[in-house]
Design a protein around this motif. Structure first.
Motif, short mmCIF file in Angstrom:
data_model
loop_
_atom_site.label_atom_id
_atom_site.label_comp_id
_atom_site.label_asym_id
_atom_site.label_seq_id
_atom_site.Cartn_x
_atom_site.Cartn_y
_atom_site.Cartn_z
N GLU A 145 9.20 -58.09 -0.12
CA GLU A 145 9.30 -57.19 -1.27
C GLU A 145 8.58 -55.88 -1.00
O GLU A 145 8.98 -54.83 -1.49
CB GLU A 145 8.74 -57.87 -2.52
CG GLU A 145 9.65 -58.91 -3.11
CD GLU A 145 10.98 -58.32 -3.59
OE1 GLU A 145 10.98 -57.21 -4.16
OE2 GLU A 145 12.01 -58.96 -3.35
N ASP A 146 7.50 -55.94 -0.23
CA ASP A 146 6.76 -54.71 0.09
C ASP A 146 7.62 -53.74 0.89
O ASP A 146 7.49 -52.52 0.75
CB ASP A 146 5.50 -55.05 0.90
CG ASP A 146 4.48 -55.83 0.06
OD1 ASP A 146 4.53 -55.71 -1.19
OD2 ASP A 146 3.65 -56.54 0.67
N ASP A 147 8.49 -54.27 1.73
CA ASP A 147 9.37 -53.41 2.51
C ASP A 147 10.34 -52.66 1.61
O ASP A 147 10.67 -51.49 1.87
CB ASP A 147 10.15 -54.23 3.54
CG ASP A 147 9.26 -54.81 4.60
OD1 ASP A 147 8.25 -54.16 4.94
OD2 ASP A 147 9.56 -55.91 5.10
N TYR A 148 10.80 -53.28 0.56
CA TYR A 148 11.74 -52.63 -0.35
C TYR A 148 11.03 -51.61 -1.25
O TYR A 148 11.64 -50.64 -1.68
CB TYR A 148 12.46 -53.67 -1.22
CG TYR A 148 13.44 -54.51 -0.44
CD1 TYR A 148 14.59 -53.95 0.10
CD2 TYR A 148 13.21 -55.86 -0.23
CE1 TYR A 148 15.48 -54.71 0.82
CE2 TYR A 148 14.09 -56.64 0.48
CZ TYR A 148 15.23 -56.06 1.01
OH TYR A 148 16.12 -56.82 1.72
N GLN A 149 9.76 -51.82 -1.51
CA GLN A 149 9.01 -50.92 -2.37
C GLN A 149 8.39 -49.75 -1.62
O GLN A 149 7.88 -48.82 -2.22
CB GLN A 149 7.89 -51.70 -3.10
CG GLN A 149 8.39 -52.85 -3.93
CD GLN A 149 9.36 -52.44 -5.02
OE1 GLN A 149 9.22 -51.36 -5.59
NE2 GLN A 149 10.35 -53.26 -5.28
N ASN A 150 8.43 -49.79 -0.30
CA ASN A 150 7.81 -48.76 0.52
C ASN A 150 8.59 -47.45 0.40
O ASN A 150 9.77 -47.40 0.70
CB ASN A 150 7.76 -49.22 1.98
CG ASN A 150 6.97 -48.28 2.84
OD1 ASN A 150 6.36 -47.35 2.36
ND2 ASN A 150 6.98 -48.54 4.13
N GLU A 151 7.93 -46.40 -0.04
CA GLU A 151 8.59 -45.11 -0.19
C GLU A 151 8.09 -44.08 0.81
O GLU A 151 8.53 -42.94 0.80
CB GLU A 151 8.38 -44.59 -1.61
CG GLU A 151 9.07 -45.44 -2.65
CD GLU A 151 8.91 -44.88 -4.05
OE1 GLU A 151 8.40 -43.76 -4.18
OE2 GLU A 151 9.31 -45.57 -4.99
N SER A 152 7.15 -44.43 1.65
CA SER A 152 6.63 -43.48 2.63
C SER A 152 7.06 -43.90 4.03
O SER A 152 7.26 -45.07 4.32
CB SER A 152 5.11 -43.43 2.55
OG SER A 152 4.55 -44.65 2.99
N VAL A 153 7.18 -42.90 4.86
CA VAL A 153 7.50 -43.14 6.26
C VAL A 153 6.27 -42.72 7.04
O VAL A 153 5.94 -41.54 7.12
CB VAL A 153 8.73 -42.34 6.69
CG1 VAL A 153 9.05 -42.58 8.15
CG2 VAL A 153 9.92 -42.69 5.82
N GLU A 154 5.58 -43.69 7.61
CA GLU A 154 4.29 -43.42 8.25
C GLU A 154 4.41 -42.44 9.40
O GLU A 154 3.59 -41.54 9.54
CB GLU A 154 3.68 -44.73 8.74
CG GLU A 154 3.27 -45.66 7.63
CD GLU A 154 2.73 -46.98 8.15
OE1 GLU A 154 2.22 -47.00 9.29
OE2 GLU A 154 2.83 -47.97 7.41
N ASP A 190 4.99 -38.94 8.02
CA ASP A 190 3.77 -38.44 7.36
C ASP A 190 2.73 -38.03 8.38
O ASP A 190 2.09 -36.99 8.25
CB ASP A 190 3.21 -39.50 6.42
CG ASP A 190 4.11 -39.77 5.23
OD1 ASP A 190 4.94 -38.89 4.92
OD2 ASP A 190 4.00 -40.86 4.64
#
Length: 87
Positions: free
Chosen positions: A27-36, A39
């Protein structure tokens, strides 16, 4: 015969590139909105170097294609002119 052999070898080699292990998404992968990576590159200013390189490569390809088109057009005109001279 060579084409058939090439096709068989090509089809056999494609399985070598297949992934054996599947990556499990959470679920964390789907909620991730940043691209490390983006950034980090943006913070250090390197993203502009990447953009400049991509634009340079694209401009070079466009320049090459325009020159190639002009050469082909010139050759086509020469062939048409030679055909009219012979007729």
């Amino acid at each position: 015969m060579k084409k058939l052999l090439f096709l068989v070898l090509l089809l056999c080699s494609t399985s070598l590139f297949a992934q054996e292990e599947k990556y499990q998404l959470s679920e964390d992968d789907y909620q991730n909105e940043s691209v490390e990576m983006a950034d980090t590159m943006r913070q250090s200013g390197k993203i502009y170097v990447v953009v400049a390189v991509v634009i340079t490569i694209f401009a070079g390809l466009v320049f090459y294609l325009v020159r190639l088109d002009k050469k082909v057009s010139r050759l086509e005109q020469d062939i048409e002119a030679q055909g009219k001279e012979k007729a």
